[in-house]
Design a protein around this motif. Sequence first.
Motif, PDB file in Angstrom:
ATOM      1  N   LYS A  17      12.417   7.399 -22.385  1.00  0.00           N
ATOM      2  CA  LYS A  17      11.208   7.468 -21.578  1.00  0.00           C
ATOM      3  C   LYS A  17      10.306   8.551 -22.138  1.00  0.00           C
ATOM      4  CE  LYS A  17      11.355   9.253 -17.386  1.00  0.00           C
ATOM      5  NZ  LYS A  17      11.586   9.419 -15.923  1.00  0.00           N
ATOM      6  N   LEU A  18       9.084   8.152 -22.507  1.00  0.00           N
ATOM      7  CA  LEU A  18       8.152   9.084 -23.134  1.00  0.00           C
ATOM      8  C   LEU A  18       6.819   9.095 -22.407  1.00  0.00           C
ATOM      9  CD1 LEU A  18       8.726   8.060 -26.875  1.00  0.00           C
ATOM     10  CD2 LEU A  18       9.707  10.050 -25.721  1.00  0.00           C
ATOM     11  N   LYS A  19       6.200  10.257 -22.348  1.00  0.00           N
ATOM     12  CA  LYS A  19       4.854  10.364 -21.813  1.00  0.00           C
ATOM     13  C   LYS A  19       3.872   9.806 -22.835  1.00  0.00           C
ATOM     14  CE  LYS A  19       5.516  12.693 -17.912  1.00  0.00           C
ATOM     15  NZ  LYS A  19       5.088  12.183 -16.581  1.00  0.00           N
ATOM     16  N   VAL A  20       2.851   9.101 -22.362  1.00  0.00           N
ATOM     17  CA  VAL A  20       1.830   8.571 -23.268  1.00  0.00           C
ATOM     18  C   VAL A  20       0.458   9.079 -22.821  1.00  0.00           C
ATOM     19  CG1 VAL A  20       3.100   6.518 -23.955  1.00  0.00           C
ATOM     20  CG2 VAL A  20       1.665   6.434 -21.916  1.00  0.00           C
ATOM     21  N   ILE A  21      -0.436   9.197 -23.789  1.00  0.00           N
ATOM     22  CA  ILE A  21      -1.790   9.682 -23.530  1.00  0.00           C
ATOM     23  C   ILE A  21      -2.742   8.495 -23.559  1.00  0.00           C
ATOM     24  CG2 ILE A  21      -3.638  11.186 -24.353  1.00  0.00           C
ATOM     25  CD1 ILE A  21      -1.441  12.864 -25.725  1.00  0.00           C
ATOM     26  N   PRO A  22      -3.501   8.265 -22.482  1.00  0.00           N
ATOM     27  CA  PRO A  22      -4.445   7.143 -22.463  1.00  0.00           C
ATOM     28  C   PRO A  22      -5.417   7.206 -23.644  1.00  0.00           C
ATOM     29  CG  PRO A  22      -4.238   8.109 -20.280  1.00  0.00           C
ATOM     30  CD  PRO A  22      -3.512   9.022 -21.208  1.00  0.00           C
ATOM     31  N   GLY A  23      -5.614   6.045 -24.275  1.00  0.00           N
ATOM     32  CA  GLY A  23      -6.538   5.962 -25.396  1.00  0.00           C
ATOM     33  C   GLY A  23      -5.902   6.190 -26.744  1.00  0.00           C
ATOM     34  N   GLU A  24      -4.741   6.830 -26.779  1.00  0.00           N
ATOM     35  CA  GLU A  24      -4.065   7.080 -28.054  1.00  0.00           C
ATOM     36  C   GLU A  24      -3.293   5.840 -28.493  1.00  0.00           C
ATOM     37  OE1 GLU A  24      -0.674  10.105 -29.872  1.00  0.00           O
ATOM     38  OE2 GLU A  24      -2.099  10.837 -28.361  1.00  0.00           O
ATOM     39  N   VAL A  25      -3.286   5.582 -29.794  1.00  0.00           N
ATOM     40  CA  VAL A  25      -2.577   4.422 -30.339  1.00  0.00           C
ATOM     41  C   VAL A  25      -1.143   4.821 -30.677  1.00  0.00           C
ATOM     42  CG1 VAL A  25      -2.471   2.726 -32.213  1.00  0.00           C
ATOM     43  CG2 VAL A  25      -4.689   3.414 -31.265  1.00  0.00           C
ATOM     44  N   TYR A  26      -0.200   3.999 -30.233  1.00  0.00           N
ATOM     45  CA  TYR A  26       1.220   4.250 -30.502  1.00  0.00           C
ATOM     46  C   TYR A  26       1.770   3.107 -31.343  1.00  0.00           C
ATOM     47  CZ  TYR A  26       0.968   7.915 -26.983  1.00  0.00           C
ATOM     48  OH  TYR A  26       0.627   9.047 -26.285  1.00  0.00           O
ATOM     49  N   THR A  27       2.378   3.476 -32.467  1.00  0.00           N
ATOM     50  CA  THR A  27       2.997   2.498 -33.361  1.00  0.00           C
ATOM     51  C   THR A  27       4.511   2.615 -33.236  1.00  0.00           C
ATOM     52  OG1 THR A  27       1.151   2.647 -34.922  1.00  0.00           O
ATOM     53  CG2 THR A  27       3.198   1.660 -35.726  1.00  0.00           C
ATOM     54  N   ILE A  28       5.142   1.514 -32.806  1.00  0.00           N
ATOM     55  CA  ILE A  28       6.593   1.494 -32.617  1.00  0.00           C
ATOM     56  C   ILE A  28       7.206   0.597 -33.685  1.00  0.00           C
ATOM     57  CG2 ILE A  28       8.455   1.071 -30.955  1.00  0.00           C
ATOM     58  CD1 ILE A  28       6.236   1.034 -28.788  1.00  0.00           C
ATOM     59  N   SER A  29       8.189   1.115 -34.399  1.00  0.00           N
ATOM     60  CA  SER A  29       8.801   0.351 -35.490  1.00  0.00           C
ATOM     61  C   SER A  29      10.319   0.483 -35.434  1.00  0.00           C
ATOM     62  CB  SER A  29       8.292   0.861 -36.836  1.00  0.00           C
ATOM     63  OG  SER A  29       9.016   0.286 -37.902  1.00  0.00           O
ATOM     64  N   THR A  30      11.002  -0.601 -35.819  1.00  0.00           N
ATOM     65  CA  THR A  30      12.467  -0.561 -35.903  1.00  0.00           C
ATOM     66  C   THR A  30      12.954   0.028 -37.218  1.00  0.00           C
ATOM     67  OG1 THR A  30      12.500  -2.825 -36.742  1.00  0.00           O
ATOM     68  CG2 THR A  30      12.761  -2.529 -34.375  1.00  0.00           C
ATOM     69  N   LYS A  31      12.040   0.308 -38.133  1.00  0.00           N
ATOM     70  CA  LYS A  31      12.363   0.973 -39.399  1.00  0.00           C
ATOM     71  C   LYS A  31      13.364   0.206 -40.253  1.00  0.00           C
ATOM     72  CE  LYS A  31      12.787   5.252 -39.877  1.00  0.00           C
ATOM     73  NZ  LYS A  31      13.422   6.575 -39.912  1.00  0.00           N
ATOM     74  N   LYS A  32      13.367  -1.097 -40.146  1.00  0.00           N
ATOM     75  CA  LYS A  32      14.312  -1.888 -40.923  1.00  0.00           C
ATOM     76  C   LYS A  32      13.584  -2.998 -41.661  1.00  0.00           C
ATOM     77  CE  LYS A  32      18.191  -1.160 -37.751  1.00  0.00           C
ATOM     78  NZ  LYS A  32      19.155  -1.820 -36.843  1.00  0.00           N
ATOM     79  N   GLU A  59       0.813  -1.216   0.000  1.00  0.00           N
ATOM     80  CA  GLU A  59       0.000   0.000   0.000  1.00  0.00           C
ATOM     81  C   GLU A  59       0.850   1.270   0.000  1.00  0.00           C
ATOM     82  OE1 GLU A  59       0.336  -1.476   4.302  1.00  0.00           O
ATOM     83  OE2 GLU A  59      -0.001  -2.341   2.303  1.00  0.00           O
ATOM     84  N   LYS A  60       2.155   1.136   0.265  1.00  0.00           N
ATOM     85  CA  LYS A  60       3.042   2.296   0.268  1.00  0.00           C
ATOM     86  C   LYS A  60       3.769   2.489  -1.059  1.00  0.00           C
ATOM     87  CE  LYS A  60       2.190   3.394   4.542  1.00  0.00           C
ATOM     88  NZ  LYS A  60       1.517   4.669   4.899  1.00  0.00           N
ATOM     89  N   LEU A  61       3.561   1.563  -1.979  1.00  0.00           N
ATOM     90  CA  LEU A  61       4.210   1.679  -3.279  1.00  0.00           C
ATOM     91  C   LEU A  61       3.475   2.699  -4.145  1.00  0.00           C
ATOM     92  CD1 LEU A  61       4.887  -2.094  -3.993  1.00  0.00           C
ATOM     93  CD2 LEU A  61       6.590  -0.358  -3.424  1.00  0.00           C
ATOM     94  N   THR A  62       4.237   3.566  -4.773  1.00  0.00           N
ATOM     95  CA  THR A  62       3.647   4.600  -5.622  1.00  0.00           C
ATOM     96  C   THR A  62       3.282   4.020  -6.990  1.00  0.00           C
ATOM     97  OG1 THR A  62       5.030   6.259  -4.534  1.00  0.00           O
ATOM     98  CG2 THR A  62       4.010   6.883  -6.617  1.00  0.00           C
ATOM     99  N   ALA A  63       2.043   4.259  -7.414  1.00  0.00           N
ATOM    100  CA  ALA A  63       1.615   3.789  -8.737  1.00  0.00           C
ATOM    101  C   ALA A  63       2.380   4.550  -9.816  1.00  0.00           C
ATOM    102  CB  ALA A  63       0.121   3.992  -8.907  1.00  0.00           C
ATOM    103  N   ARG A  64       2.809   3.831 -10.838  1.00  0.00           N
ATOM    104  CA  ARG A  64       3.544   4.456 -11.931  1.00  0.00           C
ATOM    105  C   ARG A  64       2.827   4.190 -13.238  1.00  0.00           C
ATOM    106  NH1 ARG A  64       9.494   2.209 -10.001  1.00  0.00           N
ATOM    107  NH2 ARG A  64       9.577   3.346  -8.030  1.00  0.00           N
ATOM    108  N   HIS A  65       2.333   5.247 -13.842  1.00  0.00           N
ATOM    109  CA  HIS A  65       1.617   5.085 -15.112  1.00  0.00           C
ATOM    110  C   HIS A  65       1.796   6.345 -15.954  1.00  0.00           C
ATOM    111  CE1 HIS A  65      -1.433   7.580 -13.126  1.00  0.00           C
ATOM    112  NE2 HIS A  65      -1.416   6.720 -12.135  1.00  0.00           N
TER     113      HIS A  65
END
Length: 226
Positions: A148-163, A111-117
């Motif tokens: 480390k990047l901030k993300v917006i709930p509900g938004e779709v993120y596409t991650i690619s290695t571009k190769k 209960e003392k652990l800080t939520a990280r999101h």
Amino acid sequence: MKNIAIIFSILCIQLWSAQNVYLTKVEKTNDNTDKFFYRKEDATEDAVYLGEVEVQGFSKDDALIFSLVYKKAKEIGANTFQLRPFENVDGTPQAFNAANYKVALYYTPKEKLTARHGEMYIFASSEKDQKISINRKDYTISPRSFLKLKVIPGEVYTISTKKLLGSTVKIQPKANEDNVYFQISSLKVKSDNSGSGGLNLKSGDIIGLEKSYAEFLSAIYQESKP
């Protein structure tokens, strides 16, 4: 034959030194069945210091080092950790050295652990810079560092290695959901087990990471600014 024996001996010494993880201090032990092993925040209240682990020798196999540290931590009932730097003669902390560092072990009530999101972490484990694209924006991540990047709930993120033959993943973070963690690896060549006797080539993999391991990497890797 003598040269082969010498090379084998050197390899054995290197492998052994890379896997030296010692429980160097035990102040207390704690009984708990917690499977997680999270990074402790500086301001966390009610965290009980249990002991300390020291990692001696550099290894590229971070998963192995984590498993050894995790095992030592669970021997005394720890569920949280924090890097503890070595000190210079004048008492100031030394810069982090991936070949020799200490990990302080704690028990922290859940209960003392800080939520990280609200954040996305991407780790680069290869020996060369890794180039990726997130929603068509390009980033370069240095070896043994993370983005480390901030993300917006509900938004779709596409991650690619571009190769060519690389990986692409899509995620859609939810509100109050835990941070998301990925690791990017470089070119892989492995045998083809389909029966044709060829090779499988992949220019980049994007792998989802478990939170405990990811938080350990965030402690021993360098943060790369976008």
